[in-house]
Scaffold this motif. Sequence first.
Motif, PDB file in Angstrom:
ATOM      1  N   THR A  35      -2.395   4.723   5.102  1.00  0.00           N
ATOM      2  CA  THR A  35      -2.210   5.968   4.300  1.00  0.00           C
ATOM      3  C   THR A  35      -2.210   7.067   5.052  1.00  0.00           C
ATOM      4  O   THR A  35      -1.047   7.893   4.752  1.00  0.00           O
ATOM      5  CB  THR A  35      -3.503   5.723   4.063  1.00  0.00           C
ATOM      6  N   GLU A  36      -2.596   7.430   6.200  1.00  0.00           N
ATOM      7  CA  GLU A  36      -2.905   8.747   6.879  1.00  0.00           C
ATOM      8  C   GLU A  36      -1.644   9.422   7.884  1.00  0.00           C
ATOM      9  O   GLU A  36      -1.217  10.278   7.172  1.00  0.00           O
ATOM     10  CB  GLU A  36      -4.276   9.125   8.258  1.00  0.00           C
ATOM     11  N   ASP A  49      -4.134  16.320  -1.065  1.00  0.00           N
ATOM     12  CA  ASP A  49      -5.072  15.653  -0.649  1.00  0.00           C
ATOM     13  C   ASP A  49      -4.720  14.724  -2.359  1.00  0.00           C
ATOM     14  O   ASP A  49      -5.141  13.737  -3.385  1.00  0.00           O
ATOM     15  CB  ASP A  49      -6.848  16.195  -1.220  1.00  0.00           C
ATOM     16  N   LEU A  87      -6.589   2.401   5.870  1.00  0.00           N
ATOM     17  CA  LEU A  87      -6.606   3.759   5.675  1.00  0.00           C
ATOM     18  C   LEU A  87      -6.098   4.678   6.733  1.00  0.00           C
ATOM     19  O   LEU A  87      -5.621   5.369   6.403  1.00  0.00           O
ATOM     20  CB  LEU A  87      -8.204   4.060   5.907  1.00  0.00           C
ATOM     21  N   ARG A 100      -2.021   9.601  -2.405  1.00  0.00           N
ATOM     22  CA  ARG A 100      -2.976   9.321  -1.766  1.00  0.00           C
ATOM     23  C   ARG A 100      -4.575   8.820  -2.038  1.00  0.00           C
ATOM     24  O   ARG A 100      -4.776   7.718  -1.392  1.00  0.00           O
ATOM     25  CB  ARG A 100      -2.674  10.559  -0.421  1.00  0.00           C
ATOM     26  N   ARG A 101      -4.956   9.808  -2.837  1.00  0.00           N
ATOM     27  CA  ARG A 101      -6.388   9.006  -3.341  1.00  0.00           C
ATOM     28  C   ARG A 101      -6.262   8.112  -4.017  1.00  0.00           C
ATOM     29  O   ARG A 101      -6.490   7.199  -3.836  1.00  0.00           O
ATOM     30  CB  ARG A 101      -7.313  10.281  -4.062  1.00  0.00           C
ATOM     31  N   ARG A 140      -5.817   5.126  -1.164  1.00  0.00           N
ATOM     32  CA  ARG A 140      -7.317   5.143  -0.911  1.00  0.00           C
ATOM     33  C   ARG A 140      -8.314   3.850  -0.899  1.00  0.00           C
ATOM     34  O   ARG A 140      -9.122   3.393  -0.917  1.00  0.00           O
ATOM     35  CB  ARG A 140      -8.416   6.591  -0.207  1.00  0.00           C
ATOM     36  N   THR A 141      -8.815   4.430  -2.774  1.00  0.00           N
ATOM     37  CA  THR A 141      -9.068   3.824  -3.558  1.00  0.00           C
ATOM     38  C   THR A 141      -9.173   2.361  -3.628  1.00  0.00           C
ATOM     39  O   THR A 141      -9.818   1.560  -3.805  1.00  0.00           O
ATOM     40  CB  THR A 141      -8.985   4.670  -5.065  1.00  0.00           C
ATOM     41  N   HIS A 190       0.544   3.886  -2.536  1.00  0.00           N
ATOM     42  CA  HIS A 190       0.179   5.703  -2.149  1.00  0.00           C
ATOM     43  C   HIS A 190       2.391   6.615  -3.114  1.00  0.00           C
ATOM     44  O   HIS A 190       2.067   7.744  -3.950  1.00  0.00           O
ATOM     45  CB  HIS A 190       1.114   5.342  -0.442  1.00  0.00           C
ATOM     46  N   ARG A 194       1.497  -1.326  -0.272  1.00  0.00           N
ATOM     47  CA  ARG A 194       0.135  -0.220  -0.289  1.00  0.00           C
ATOM     48  C   ARG A 194       0.856   1.433  -0.122  1.00  0.00           C
ATOM     49  O   ARG A 194       0.299   2.110  -0.528  1.00  0.00           O
ATOM     50  CB  ARG A 194      -0.846   0.360   0.804  1.00  0.00           C
TER      51      ARG A 194
END
Length: 227
Positions: A133-134, A226, A130, A68-69, A72-73, A63, A59
């Motif tokens: 990711t953040e 973003d 998720l 990042r989007r 997330r997807t 990324h 992941r």
Amino acid sequence: MRGGTAAVENTVSRVGIAAVGAYVGAQVVADITSVKIGTVLGWAVDMGTWIYPITFTLRDVVHKALGRRAARTLVITAAAVNLAMAAYLQWVARQPSDPSYALGNEFAAVLAPLWRIAIASILAEVVSELLDTEVYHWFVRRVTTRHQWARVALSNAASIPVDNVVFAVGAFGALPFLKDHPLTLPWPAVWSIFVVNLTVKAAVSALSLPLIYLSADRDWHADPDDA
């Protein structure tokens, strides 16, 4: 110069696509094999634990390569794929076998999903990935873009324990509405599963850290926040 830039972009795109495929594949294999509870040095561990931790670093690769989007997807898409797979396997297992096929019962016993484990696994994947990711994005945007291994180690260290808690409690904990469920275990047994799974996941995650160097790093400062 333009040709060199295009070559780098194409390499990044290929790495990103490969990481997406590997991520979804590893998620599917981990969810199928998590139904078997094996033993490691006498301790119980779900067998999906041996491959699932790789997805956290994969992941991170997505990324890094795609943003990042996209990460997330990917997390949400993989969860949808796993849920659809479980539903399809359940449907297939319930269909009558042809008289010439002698392994219908075995197929149903092995591949028909245990829904409590399946839901707990998918929920744990979404929440923890998720979070991963953040944390990863915060690190590269607010801390440093150096030491790529550190961003992976930190994001994995934050997300893997969360994944473990959600899965162990959801799949085996004596929750108020699941106390009489056949998969419910005493809390000491749930704690044992948590500790062993966490140990295995931490080790596999550490071994997977070099995967982050498969592609050149992106220019994080030039990215929209973003992206």
